[in-house]
Design an enzyme around this catalytic site. Structure first.
Site, short mmCIF file in Angstrom:
data_model
loop_
_atom_site.label_atom_id
_atom_site.label_comp_id
_atom_site.label_asym_id
_atom_site.label_seq_id
_atom_site.Cartn_x
_atom_site.Cartn_y
_atom_site.Cartn_z
N ARG A 50 -3.78 29.88 -7.70
CA ARG A 50 -3.70 28.60 -6.99
C ARG A 50 -4.84 28.53 -5.98
O ARG A 50 -5.12 29.49 -5.27
CB ARG A 50 -2.34 28.47 -6.27
CG ARG A 50 -1.18 28.28 -7.22
CD ARG A 50 -1.22 26.91 -7.91
NE ARG A 50 -0.16 26.75 -8.89
CZ ARG A 50 -0.31 26.97 -10.20
NH1 ARG A 50 -1.48 27.37 -10.67
NH2 ARG A 50 0.69 26.77 -11.03
N GLU A 106 -8.52 20.47 -5.77
CA GLU A 106 -8.98 20.20 -7.13
C GLU A 106 -8.40 18.94 -7.75
O GLU A 106 -8.92 18.44 -8.76
CB GLU A 106 -8.62 21.38 -8.04
CG GLU A 106 -7.14 21.53 -8.34
CD GLU A 106 -6.83 22.72 -9.23
OE1 GLU A 106 -6.14 22.54 -10.24
OE2 GLU A 106 -7.29 23.84 -8.92
N HIS A 148 -9.69 24.96 -14.02
CA HIS A 148 -8.27 25.30 -14.23
C HIS A 148 -7.96 25.42 -15.72
O HIS A 148 -6.98 24.85 -16.22
CB HIS A 148 -7.38 24.23 -13.59
CG HIS A 148 -6.05 24.76 -13.14
ND1 HIS A 148 -5.41 24.35 -11.99
CD2 HIS A 148 -5.22 25.67 -13.70
CE1 HIS A 148 -4.25 24.96 -11.87
NE2 HIS A 148 -4.11 25.78 -12.89
#
Length: 344
Positions: free
Chosen positions: A231, A260, A292
């Site tokens: 994270r 993000e 990601h």
């Protein structure tokens, strides 16, 4: 109930969910926008919403969903730090996919480290321009180096196995150590001081928010590498950028970023990124940022689709919800569910 609305749809989502929807007997309406307070009205008439970790599922969004008839949010991911569970409790059940492919994330973490260390990204661009010079491409042996792993859940332990395969020494930190795992647990401070590379594999909580900051960065050896595939907010990005500029940190590979939501998963190649910290990190020659994508394997996408739809089927049939979470689950080691194995 047979119709589901799906937010923040990408082509690969359709491919894998469509392959399972007939098996489970559902119709899925795919929406491109992210779920938030402005788009929640699109869920009118649906009892189930499929959402993702970059959606904004705050109290306002939850209230709108509830008013429009939504009673289940099915997260197609493991993460849930973007949800106001206290606001959802008693109104909307929330389920997730707790494990889709820990191998996918662990392998991506090592791929990023190898790419940064051996300058593979730079060599790739050079040779495409017929530049075969080796200057500036020197890396170091992983064998014999010390890897510090923060978080020893499934992903963390698989990553540790990979590191041991390279002949690395491993130090671990976890507030809840894995029993009989044979791991060498130390404090965060000792891990930072002794590790050559540090990899984050822990959830985002109030205790882990900005775990990597100016203080922990200063504890690290000069030249330490940092890996984050968990994270974004585990790292204070501004502090990291400063430590890289000061050459305290030797490099970083980031599959996540704390701000993000407005950037990752989108094609912004024709736009100016107005986040100076993200732009600064991407501009560094010793930083690699991926969007990601650590979860993005065929096996993981299959598991995500199948488990998400099974969660929805369990709800539709009045069965227990083994993958449900609520605000009590986030505060306690366990949640005393009711007789139907539901949080409420």
């Amino acid at each position: 109930m047979s119709k589901i609305c799906f937010f923040d749809t990408k082509p690969y989502d359709r491919t894998y969910f469509d392959s399972y929807k007939e098996q489970f007997g559902f119709e899925i309406d795919y929406f491109e926008p992210k779920l938030n307070a402005d788009t929640a009205i699109m869920a009118r008439g649906y009892e189930v919403v499929v959402a993702f970790v970059n959606d904004t599922i705050d109290a306002k969004t939850i209230d709108i969903l509830y008013e429009e008839g939504v009673r289940l949010i099915a997260m197609r991911c493991a993460g849930y730090n973007n949800i106001d569970f206290k606001a959802a409790y008693g109104k909307i059940h929330v389920v997730r996919v707790p494990a889709y492919s820990p191998y996918a994330v662990a392998e991506h973490a090592m791929a990023l480290l190898l790419t940064l260390n051996r300058k593979i990204h730079r060599a790739y661009n050079r040779t495409r321009e017929h530049n075969f010079s080796l200057n500036g491409l020197t890396g170091f042996d992983l064998h014999g180096k010390t890897m510090g792993v923060i978080g020893t859940g499934k992903i963390g332990r698989i990553f540790i196995d990979i590191c041991k395969g390279f002949g690395m020494e491993v130090l671990a930190y976890d507030p809840y150590p894995a029993k009989d795992a044979g791991l060498h647990y130390v404090s965060v401070e000792e891990l930072c001081r002794r590790s050559d590379v540090i990899s984050l594999h822990c959830p985002l909580t109030k205790d882990t928010w900005h775990l990597i900051n100016k203080d922990t960065l200063q504890l690290m050896k000069k030249g330490t590498y940092i890996i984050n595939t968990s994270r974004g907010a585990l790292i204070n990005s501004e502090d990291l950028l400063h430590a890289i500029k000061e050459e305290q940190i030797g490099g970083a590979v980031l599959d996540v970023y704390e701000e993000e939501t407005e950037f990752f998963y989108e094609d912004l190649s024709g736009e100016i990124i107005k986040d100076d910290i993200l732009s600064g990190l991407i501009s560094m020659p010793n930083v690699i940022v991926t969007s990601h994508q650590a979860f993005l394997t065929k096996e993981a996408l299959n598991n995500i689709a199948e488990i998400t739809l099974q969660n929805i089927k369990d709800y539709a049939e009045g069965a227990g919800l083994p993958n449900e979470i609520c605000y009590r689950c986030t505060k306690l080691d366990h949640c005393d569910k009711n007789e139907k194995n539901r949080c409420f």
